[in-house]
Design a protein around this motif. Sequence first.
Motif: not given
Length: 175
Positions: A125-130
Amino acid sequence: MPKLRSTPPITGVEKELMDAFKRLEEGVPNHPDLLKKARLKKLRINATTVALEAGRARTLIAHDKCAYPRVRAKIKSLEEPKGPSTSYEDVNRTLREQNIELRKMVIVAASRVAAMIRRMDAVDKKAAEAIKKVVRKTSKKEDVSKANNVAGARRLNETLAVVIPLQKDSDSAAD
């Protein structure tokens, strides 16, 4: 020169226990219950039977810090080493214990896998947001630069296309 400790001679209760041990070893106990077991070939020599034969309490020789360690040592020397058991009951008990341990291991492994999946989801999820943030920033920069290039090109084209000649107007000179 240090004094050498000599073991005290066997006397009293210890002698009674040693005599009982010898009788059991020879297979001729005095106690009626033990005599019956000896006839049936089921007599075992242990702390309980020696104490019973001597008419004494089992606790005198049954634990590691007993009052008569020499008698206990003799009894322990006769005990058969415990090897793997072959009776169905013992094998079944061992398998059940192993089964319980394996079930516990499965529960621990499942909880670890669940925790790992939660961590992976959070990282994903963090990677997708980044990634979205980077795409937004780069697309804004490209849009601005394209707009500037296009606008600059228009101005350049407009200025080149429209050339204003410097002329003196006869009307303006007269003013």
